[in-house]
Scaffold this motif. Sequence first.
Motif, PDB file in Angstrom:
ATOM      1  N   LEU A 131       0.872  -1.309   0.119  1.00  0.00           N
ATOM      2  CA  LEU A 131       0.081  -0.101   0.027  1.00  0.00           C
ATOM      3  C   LEU A 131       0.860   1.408  -0.017  1.00  0.00           C
ATOM      4  O   LEU A 131       0.588   2.174  -0.827  1.00  0.00           O
ATOM      5  CB  LEU A 131      -0.897  -0.131   1.194  1.00  0.00           C
ATOM      6  N   VAL A 132       1.717   1.153   0.958  1.00  0.00           N
ATOM      7  CA  VAL A 132       2.648   2.494   1.117  1.00  0.00           C
ATOM      8  C   VAL A 132       3.674   2.616  -0.233  1.00  0.00           C
ATOM      9  O   VAL A 132       3.703   3.886  -0.790  1.00  0.00           O
ATOM     10  CB  VAL A 132       3.787   2.357   2.222  1.00  0.00           C
ATOM     11  N   ALA A 133       4.007   1.567  -0.858  1.00  0.00           N
ATOM     12  CA  ALA A 133       4.673   1.593  -2.175  1.00  0.00           C
ATOM     13  C   ALA A 133       3.806   1.972  -3.207  1.00  0.00           C
ATOM     14  O   ALA A 133       4.370   2.930  -3.995  1.00  0.00           O
ATOM     15  CB  ALA A 133       5.290   0.205  -2.417  1.00  0.00           C
ATOM     16  N   PHE A 134       2.666   1.625  -3.384  1.00  0.00           N
ATOM     17  CA  PHE A 134       1.773   2.018  -4.347  1.00  0.00           C
ATOM     18  C   PHE A 134       1.534   3.504  -4.187  1.00  0.00           C
ATOM     19  O   PHE A 134       1.441   4.280  -5.208  1.00  0.00           O
ATOM     20  CB  PHE A 134       0.468   1.223  -4.528  1.00  0.00           C
ATOM     21  N   VAL A 135       1.028   3.931  -3.413  1.00  0.00           N
ATOM     22  CA  VAL A 135       0.677   5.403  -3.091  1.00  0.00           C
ATOM     23  C   VAL A 135       1.917   6.220  -3.054  1.00  0.00           C
ATOM     24  O   VAL A 135       1.715   7.242  -3.625  1.00  0.00           O
ATOM     25  CB  VAL A 135       0.229   5.488  -1.731  1.00  0.00           C
ATOM     26  N   GLY A 136       2.903   5.791  -2.698  1.00  0.00           N
ATOM     27  CA  GLY A 136       4.275   6.630  -2.587  1.00  0.00           C
ATOM     28  C   GLY A 136       4.686   6.914  -4.207  1.00  0.00           C
ATOM     29  O   GLY A 136       4.887   7.964  -4.620  1.00  0.00           O
ATOM     30  N   ILE A 137       4.601   5.792  -4.869  1.00  0.00           N
ATOM     31  CA  ILE A 137       5.198   5.596  -6.271  1.00  0.00           C
ATOM     32  C   ILE A 137       4.154   6.565  -7.112  1.00  0.00           C
ATOM     33  O   ILE A 137       4.509   7.436  -7.916  1.00  0.00           O
ATOM     34  CB  ILE A 137       5.648   4.360  -6.927  1.00  0.00           C
ATOM     35  N   VAL A 138       2.916   6.243  -7.015  1.00  0.00           N
ATOM     36  CA  VAL A 138       1.893   7.020  -7.541  1.00  0.00           C
ATOM     37  C   VAL A 138       1.913   8.649  -7.272  1.00  0.00           C
ATOM     38  O   VAL A 138       1.871   9.505  -8.290  1.00  0.00           O
ATOM     39  CB  VAL A 138       0.527   6.420  -7.625  1.00  0.00           C
ATOM     40  N   ALA A 139       2.131   8.812  -6.089  1.00  0.00           N
ATOM     41  CA  ALA A 139       1.998  10.377  -5.724  1.00  0.00           C
ATOM     42  C   ALA A 139       3.513  11.065  -6.207  1.00  0.00           C
ATOM     43  O   ALA A 139       3.254  12.023  -6.721  1.00  0.00           O
ATOM     44  CB  ALA A 139       2.304  10.520  -4.149  1.00  0.00           C
ATOM     45  N   ILE A 140       4.402  10.395  -6.405  1.00  0.00           N
ATOM     46  CA  ILE A 140       5.759  11.009  -6.720  1.00  0.00           C
ATOM     47  C   ILE A 140       5.679  11.048  -8.602  1.00  0.00           C
ATOM     48  O   ILE A 140       5.974  12.263  -8.910  1.00  0.00           O
ATOM     49  CB  ILE A 140       6.949  10.187  -6.591  1.00  0.00           C
ATOM     50  N   SER A 141       5.194   9.788  -8.979  1.00  0.00           N
ATOM     51  CA  SER A 141       5.302   9.876 -10.503  1.00  0.00           C
ATOM     52  C   SER A 141       4.070  10.182 -11.238  1.00  0.00           C
ATOM     53  O   SER A 141       3.980  10.552 -12.328  1.00  0.00           O
ATOM     54  CB  SER A 141       5.763   8.345 -10.968  1.00  0.00           C
ATOM     55  N   ARG A 142       2.947   9.887 -10.631  1.00  0.00           N
ATOM     56  CA  ARG A 142       1.577  10.162 -10.938  1.00  0.00           C
ATOM     57  C   ARG A 142       1.245   9.072 -12.005  1.00  0.00           C
ATOM     58  O   ARG A 142       0.237   9.280 -12.818  1.00  0.00           O
ATOM     59  CB  ARG A 142       1.203  11.544 -11.411  1.00  0.00           C
ATOM     60  N   TYR A 143       1.829   7.953 -12.110  1.00  0.00           N
ATOM     61  CA  TYR A 143       1.828   6.758 -12.983  1.00  0.00           C
ATOM     62  C   TYR A 143       1.092   5.842 -12.284  1.00  0.00           C
ATOM     63  O   TYR A 143       1.829   5.110 -11.465  1.00  0.00           O
ATOM     64  CB  TYR A 143       2.979   6.328 -13.695  1.00  0.00           C
ATOM     65  N   VAL A 144      -0.067   5.475 -12.551  1.00  0.00           N
ATOM     66  CA  VAL A 144      -0.840   4.331 -11.730  1.00  0.00           C
ATOM     67  C   VAL A 144      -0.115   3.194 -12.129  1.00  0.00           C
ATOM     68  O   VAL A 144       0.056   1.921 -11.361  1.00  0.00           O
ATOM     69  CB  VAL A 144      -2.237   4.495 -11.861  1.00  0.00           C
ATOM     70  N   SER A 145       0.256   2.953 -13.600  1.00  0.00           N
ATOM     71  CA  SER A 145       0.670   1.750 -14.130  1.00  0.00           C
ATOM     72  C   SER A 145       2.066   1.348 -13.532  1.00  0.00           C
ATOM     73  O   SER A 145       2.298   0.219 -12.967  1.00  0.00           O
ATOM     74  CB  SER A 145       1.144   1.616 -15.573  1.00  0.00           C
ATOM     75  N   VAL A 146       2.866   2.174 -13.154  1.00  0.00           N
ATOM     76  CA  VAL A 146       4.121   1.933 -12.263  1.00  0.00           C
ATOM     77  C   VAL A 146       3.783   1.487 -11.044  1.00  0.00           C
ATOM     78  O   VAL A 146       4.618   0.517 -10.447  1.00  0.00           O
ATOM     79  CB  VAL A 146       5.140   3.376 -12.461  1.00  0.00           C
ATOM     80  N   GLY A 147       3.023   2.070 -10.300  1.00  0.00           N
ATOM     81  CA  GLY A 147       2.811   1.591  -9.094  1.00  0.00           C
ATOM     82  C   GLY A 147       2.030   0.210  -8.933  1.00  0.00           C
ATOM     83  O   GLY A 147       2.472  -0.694  -8.268  1.00  0.00           O
ATOM     84  N   GLY A 203       7.732   7.787 -23.386  1.00  0.00           N
ATOM     85  CA  GLY A 203       7.504   8.918 -22.178  1.00  0.00           C
ATOM     86  C   GLY A 203       5.992   9.728 -22.432  1.00  0.00           C
ATOM     87  O   GLY A 203       6.027  10.869 -22.261  1.00  0.00           O
ATOM     88  N   ASN A 204       5.046   8.941 -22.978  1.00  0.00           N
ATOM     89  CA  ASN A 204       3.983   9.582 -23.289  1.00  0.00           C
ATOM     90  C   ASN A 204       2.553   8.860 -22.423  1.00  0.00           C
ATOM     91  O   ASN A 204       1.533   8.773 -22.837  1.00  0.00           O
ATOM     92  CB  ASN A 204       3.329   9.786 -24.565  1.00  0.00           C
ATOM     93  N   GLU A 205       3.131   7.843 -21.246  1.00  0.00           N
ATOM     94  CA  GLU A 205       2.129   7.403 -20.720  1.00  0.00           C
ATOM     95  C   GLU A 205       0.975   8.488 -19.795  1.00  0.00           C
ATOM     96  O   GLU A 205       1.441   9.423 -19.551  1.00  0.00           O
ATOM     97  CB  GLU A 205       2.889   6.571 -19.429  1.00  0.00           C
ATOM     98  N   ASN A 206      -0.170   7.944 -19.623  1.00  0.00           N
ATOM     99  CA  ASN A 206      -1.115   8.761 -19.064  1.00  0.00           C
ATOM    100  C   ASN A 206      -0.892   8.761 -17.410  1.00  0.00           C
ATOM    101  O   ASN A 206      -0.657   7.922 -16.908  1.00  0.00           O
ATOM    102  CB  ASN A 206      -2.664   8.200 -19.302  1.00  0.00           C
ATOM    103  N   LYS A 207      -1.041  10.049 -16.996  1.00  0.00           N
ATOM    104  CA  LYS A 207      -0.687  10.521 -15.627  1.00  0.00           C
ATOM    105  C   LYS A 207      -2.182  10.528 -14.960  1.00  0.00           C
ATOM    106  O   LYS A 207      -3.065  10.912 -15.661  1.00  0.00           O
ATOM    107  CB  LYS A 207      -0.054  11.783 -15.418  1.00  0.00           C
ATOM    108  N   ILE A 208      -2.157  10.052 -13.479  1.00  0.00           N
ATOM    109  CA  ILE A 208      -3.479  10.364 -12.888  1.00  0.00           C
ATOM    110  C   ILE A 208      -3.736  11.759 -12.881  1.00  0.00           C
ATOM    111  O   ILE A 208      -2.930  12.554 -12.517  1.00  0.00           O
ATOM    112  CB  ILE A 208      -3.276   9.300 -11.589  1.00  0.00           C
ATOM    113  N   GLY A 209      -4.936  11.972 -12.953  1.00  0.00           N
ATOM    114  CA  GLY A 209      -5.510  13.279 -12.972  1.00  0.00           C
ATOM    115  C   GLY A 209      -5.429  14.419 -14.405  1.00  0.00           C
ATOM    116  O   GLY A 209      -5.615  15.358 -14.312  1.00  0.00           O
TER     117      GLY A 209
END
Length: 213
Positions: A131-147, A203-209
């Motif tokens: 959970l922490v890893a997912f929230v952290g990486i998405v918050a930083i990168s805004r890439y849900v796929s990476v999380g 470099g054109n992945e969709n970002k959250i938001g």
Amino acid sequence: MERIICVLIGYLFGLLQTGYFIGRLNNVDIRKMGSGNAGTTNALRTLGKRAGAVTLLGDCFKCVAAVLLVHFIFGNGAADLLPVLSMYAGAGVILGHNFPFYLGFKGGKGIAATAGLIISTTNIWIVLICLVAFVGIVAISRYVSVGSLLVVSIFFAAVVILGQNGYYHTTGRYLGEIYGVAFFVVIIAFFQHRENIKRLIKGNENKIGAKKK
């Protein structure tokens, strides 16, 4: 035979496409909106936060429910095999979610269902780490796929570590099967995210938001 039964049980639970049904309640086919996916992220982007939250919980806990049913059916007669059967059931849920036959095998990407498998087959510390890893990486990168891909990778590593330390109370080929099915789950996740991976590389992945490109 038990393994096949557990995969089938899981697949049937996986057919409960939360995002798709929520979309139908709103008179839309979520698979024809946004990314064309029936999962949590597309529900969030196209139908709003409440729909995204309900989709996440529904897709997550259908996996938990499948594993609980397997425990109920096989718990008394196959205790040493139960961790393996639970993993097969979870894999079945992910297959049913990703490839529902009644929707032309076009469902979600299986991450919320995998979260249910993590809850069902690991411990609270692994759940919190994911959970922490997912929230952290998405918050930083805004890439849900990476999380998402990070979480499934952590899941596999955690299963191996737990297994090697006796968490599943089984050894030998059963333990190897647990690792094998967990790795299969990872492969499915990466396969379902293959287009996301291509976009990340370009470099054109969709970002959250952000609006879908």
